[in-house]
Design an enzyme around this catalytic site. Structure first.
Site, short mmCIF file in Angstrom:
data_model
loop_
_atom_site.label_atom_id
_atom_site.label_comp_id
_atom_site.label_asym_id
_atom_site.label_seq_id
_atom_site.Cartn_x
_atom_site.Cartn_y
_atom_site.Cartn_z
N LYS A 16 0.82 -1.21 0.00
CA LYS A 16 0.00 0.00 0.00
C LYS A 16 0.86 1.27 0.00
O LYS A 16 0.57 2.23 -0.73
CB LYS A 16 -0.94 -0.03 1.21
CG LYS A 16 -1.80 1.20 1.43
CD LYS A 16 -2.91 0.91 2.43
CE LYS A 16 -2.41 0.36 3.75
NZ LYS A 16 -1.66 1.35 4.55
N VAL A 18 4.01 1.55 -0.96
CA VAL A 18 4.74 1.65 -2.23
C VAL A 18 3.84 2.23 -3.31
O VAL A 18 4.25 3.11 -4.09
CB VAL A 18 5.28 0.27 -2.65
CG1 VAL A 18 5.94 0.34 -4.03
CG2 VAL A 18 6.29 -0.24 -1.62
N LYS A 33 0.28 10.74 6.12
CA LYS A 33 -0.05 9.55 6.92
C LYS A 33 -0.45 10.09 8.29
O LYS A 33 0.40 10.42 9.12
CB LYS A 33 1.18 8.64 7.03
CG LYS A 33 0.99 7.44 7.94
CD LYS A 33 0.47 6.24 7.19
CE LYS A 33 0.50 5.00 8.08
NZ LYS A 33 0.14 3.79 7.32
N GLY A 101 -4.17 5.36 5.08
CA GLY A 101 -4.62 4.81 6.36
C GLY A 101 -3.60 3.83 6.90
O GLY A 101 -2.49 3.68 6.37
#
Length: 209
Positions: A16, A18, A33, A101
């Site tokens: 995710k 990457v 993030k 997420g």
């Protein structure tokens, strides 16, 4: 492009981050993030900056940096922290914003809030990242159902790993979602190899606002 997207996964450790790095770089956007759980082995923000070859100014600081690599609700509780919804407002940026997420859509943010609920609060389109490994049909369809039950718009699904044509077709047909592409395994990950893989397997037009 001024699009804002939330990136979620069908499981943990499926690529995710990457994919988020590749998409952020391709859109010329910023990355956020909001909750990072686990610091010892490096953060997802650091990974995105490195693999995307991004200007550090385009990596927005996390609102929560938790030491324990576990579900955020547990990590926060162990540190005596309560993650509040009011602390997770989307930051203002010029241009595209990719928000990642933690783990899957139903990972708890705190004891009363799942990431899928947070996504619904933001009301942004969601991109699902799904591995092609065994079990992906079940995991993907459950994720699609969980997001749709909260009224979320699913922009599409991006696969990671080797081609498994039947699984990919089944998920997209039964889940009624758009296949955005598939990021293959990359032996030597770098900004150059990641960009080449993304450009070869995705169309930037599919991410227009």
């Amino acid at each position: 492009m001024n699009g804002k997207f939330v990136i979620t996964g069908t499981d943990t450790d499926i690529g995710k981050t990457v994919f988020a790095a590749a998409l952020t770089a391709a859109l010329g956007g910023s990355y956020w993030k909001p909750v990072q759980a686990g610091l010892a082995d490096g953060t997802d923000s650091e990974t995105v900056a490195r693999l995307g070859g991004l200007d550090p100014a385009r990596i927005l600081p996390e609102r929560y940096r938790l030491k324990i690599p576990a579900s955020p609700h547990f990590s926060a509780a162990e540190e005596g922290i309560t993650i509040g919804l009011d602390d997770l407002d989307i930051p203002h940026v010029n241009g595209p914003l990719i928000i990642e997420g933690a783990g899957g859509a139903l990972v708890p943010v705190n004891p009363e809030l799942l990431f899928a609920d947070l996504f619904a609060h933001w009301a942004l389109p969601v991109i699902i990242v799904a591995s092609t490994r065994l079990g992906t049909i079940n995991h993907s369809l459950l994720t699609i159902e969980a997001l749709r039950s909260r009224g979320l718009s699913i922009h599409g699904i991006a696969f990671t790993g080797p081609e498994v044509r039947d699984s990919e077709q089944t998920i997209c047909a039964m889940g009624a979602v758009r296949r955005l592409g598939r990021l293959p395994m990359i032996d030597q990950l770098s900004p150059t190899t990641l960009k080449a893989a993304f450009d070869a397997n995705f169309s930037i037009a599919d991410f227009g606002s």
